[in-house]
Design an enzyme around this catalytic site. Structure first.
Site, PDB file in Angstrom:
ATOM      1  CE  LYS A  88     -24.142 -72.651  -3.710  1.00 37.29           C
ATOM      2  NZ  LYS A  88     -25.127 -72.753  -4.806  1.00 37.29           N
ATOM      3  CB  SER A 163     -25.924 -68.677  -5.660  1.00 37.84           C
ATOM      4  OG  SER A 163     -26.471 -70.524  -5.594  1.00 37.84           O
ATOM      5  CB  SER A 187     -26.304 -71.199  -8.671  1.00 38.85           C
ATOM      6  OG  SER A 187     -27.354 -70.572  -7.814  1.00 38.85           O
TER       7      SER A 187
HETATM    8  N1  GLN Z   1     -29.919 -67.146  -9.693  1.00 35.81           N
HETATM    9  C1  GLN Z   1     -30.677 -67.954  -9.475  1.00 35.81           C
HETATM   10  C2  GLN Z   1     -31.915 -67.683  -8.255  1.00 35.81           C
HETATM   11  O1  GLN Z   1     -31.614 -66.505  -7.289  1.00 35.81           O
HETATM   12  C3  GLN Z   1     -30.501 -69.537  -9.217  1.00 35.81           C
HETATM   13  C4  GLN Z   1     -29.982 -69.432  -7.995  1.00 35.81           C
HETATM   14  C5  GLN Z   1     -29.451 -71.120  -7.922  1.00 35.81           C
HETATM   15  O2  GLN Z   1     -30.154 -71.631  -8.698  1.00 35.81           O
HETATM   16  N2  GLN Z   1     -29.352 -71.512  -7.463  1.00 35.81           N
HETATM   17  O3  GLN Z   1     -32.818 -68.034  -7.803  1.00 35.81           O
END
Ligand code: GLN
Length: 498
Positions: A88, A163, A187
């Site tokens: 990532k 994400s 994410s």
């Molecule tokens: N979708 C969640 C957010 O927007 C989690 C994001 C993540 O785990 N990095 O914060």
């Protein structure tokens, strides 16, 4: 050693990390052939999917040559020898651009490798490149990337989740046998579910975050993606363990994760989180119920558990995570990293840089976070959210007096069409309703590809466990995997993978 003109064992037909590593280690398969196969495949198919922000082909070839050299000399090339991994793009890679899919970091390359990257390379893995994400890991669809979305390999009109959508899609597409992501509120697990791969968020502190670009430091964890539970455990074992460079890193031995894979679930006590089922689609609910049956037939005891407090986790998260983000992202000031837009004075330079460098969702989080931390609002919002966080942790503790693991949907629905939720941030936030509680409590949780819906899209089932409960979690994960619908997991185009 392959004789002139003799058939050289090809890299085709392999899919899982364990078998790639064992074939490379035995000399039956050359890491160089794995690298060429992957790079060719990415070259021909990633233009459509956009899993990668950057492919580091030359470094991958060099790493493969080194693995082959070690094998030829009889030295140990490591447990992940020749295994392609995707990173990532919020994990620091020395001298290699690390963008967080943001304009803000344009032109910046970290001066060091993240600890997890160092451990992977030391284990003989081959880094394919850096994967796309929602900007600074804020989002659930990878549509918040400044570089355009990633598409879901199962249906390119749909999102891969987020994400860590680029990492999940890279594994689902067969571009890498393993990938790393980060999970602050879901994410890793949510994109794993939407892409039909395995994803694990480890216990807070089990994996070093040195070199992970911080989003919300009390919640962030690095974790694995893989096509099988065994591979995910192997990768987690490789990256886990104390790191003196991360002050939140746990001491003590790493649980023997790969041994858990053979233990079965006889006697394991499983609770189904009843309160989540009303908010999930019929296919996601059916997967959890069928998953519970699979575990029960394999010898586990299964009961429904009432945990209504967990549903309040989402509201608490969207106060706590933005608060921490507003503090962590203050460092992007036009001086220290990447982008700078000049102004009349420092303040104007800061403001112009931030306006140009951050996308709308990141700006929304920073403003929300600054607001809830400000004098007069702190008690009403931030402090209240921390109390809810404690309630969530207590609810889990109550449940874990009676059960070893909990079962839940990973996400409320299968992969949704691109653009379906971009106009409505709250709709997007709801994608993490079932994953956030584990982050708030610091607990491990994983998503296992389990079923296909009526349209042939993958459905994941989530296994949650108490802190350092990875062994019980993996035992349940393996049993679920063995009872999963055939074809419910990636890679999507069999044979396209290395
Ligand atoms: N979708 C969640 C957010 O927007 C989690 C994001 C993540 O785990 N990095 O914060």
């Amino acid at each position: 050693m392959s004789g002139a003109g003799g058939p050289r064992p090809g890299a085709e037909g392999l899919s899982d990390a364990a078998s790639i590593a064992s074939r490379v280690r035995s000399g039956e398969l050359r890491a160089a052939d794995v690298a060429e196969q992957v790079l060719g495949d990415v070259e021909s198919r990633d233009a459509e999917l956009h899993c990668f922000n950057l492919v580091t082909g030359e470094a991958m070839r060099a790493a493969a040559a080194e693995v082959d050299r070690l094998v030829a000399t009889g030295a140990d090339p490591g447990p992940l020898a020749g295994v392609p991994v995707a990173l990532k793009d919020n994990l620091c890679t020395k001298g290699v651009p690390t963008t967080c899919s943001s304009r803000m970091l344009e032109g910046w390359s970290p001066p060091y490798d993240a600890t997890v990257v160092r451990r992977l390379v030391a284990a003989g893995a081959l880094v394919v490149g850096k994967t796309n994400l929602d900007e600074f890991a804020m989002g659930s669809s990878t549509e918040n990337s400044a570089f355009g979305p990633t598409r879901n390999p199962w249906d390119t009109g749909r999102v891969p989740g987020g994400s860590s959508g680029g990492s999940a899609a890279a594994v689902a597409a067969g571009f890498a046998a393993l990938a790393l992501g980060s999970d602050t509120g879901g994410s890793i697990r949510q994109p794993a579910a939407l892409c039909g791969v395995v994803g694990i968020k480890p216990t807070y502190g089990l994996v070093s975050r040195y070199g992970l670009v911080a989003f919300a430091s009390s919640l962030d964890q690095v974790g694995p993606f893989a096509t099988t539970v065994a591979d995910a455990a192997l990768l987690l074992e490789t990256i886990a363990g104390h790191d003196e460079m991360d002050s939140t890193s746990l001491g003590g031995p790493v649980p023997r994760l790969t041994e858990a894979l053979r233990s079965g679930v006889d006697g394991l006590r499983v609770g189904v989180v009843r309160d989540f089922l009303a908010d999930a689609s019929a296919d996601c609910v059916a997967a959890v119920r069928n998953g519970a049956d699979v575990l029960s037939r394999a010898g586990a005891s299964v009961e429904d558990v009432a945990l209504p407090e967990l549903l309040h986790g989402l509201s608490a998260y969207y106060l706590i995570a933005p608060a921490e983000a507003s503090s962590n992202l203050a460092r992007y000031d036009g001086v220290r990293y990447g982008l700078r837009v000049d102004g009349e004075d420092v303040e104007q330079m800061n403001a112009r840089t931030r306006a140009a460098g951050f996308g709308p969702e990141v700006r929304r989080r920073i403003m929300l976070g600054t607001y809830v931390l400000s004098a007069g609002y702190y008690d009403a919002y931030y402090a209240q959210a921390q109390r809810v966080r404690t309630l969530v942790a207590r609810a889990f503790a109550r449940a874990y007096e009676h059960v070893d693991v909990l079962l839940a949907p990973t996400a409320p629905s299968v992969a949704f069409p691109l653009g379906a939720k971009t106009e409505d941030p709250l709709e997007m936030y709801l994608a993490d309703l079932f994953t956030i509680p584990s982050n708030l409590a610091g607990h491990p949780a994983m998503s296992v590809p389990f079923a296909l819906d009526g349209q042939g899209l993958p459905v994941g089932v989530q296994v949650l466990a108490p802190a350092l409960g990875e062994v019980a979690m993996l035992r349940a994960g393996v049993a679920l995997e063995s009872g999963a619908t055939p074809g419910a997991r990636g890679p999507v185009r069999p044979g396209a993978v290395v």
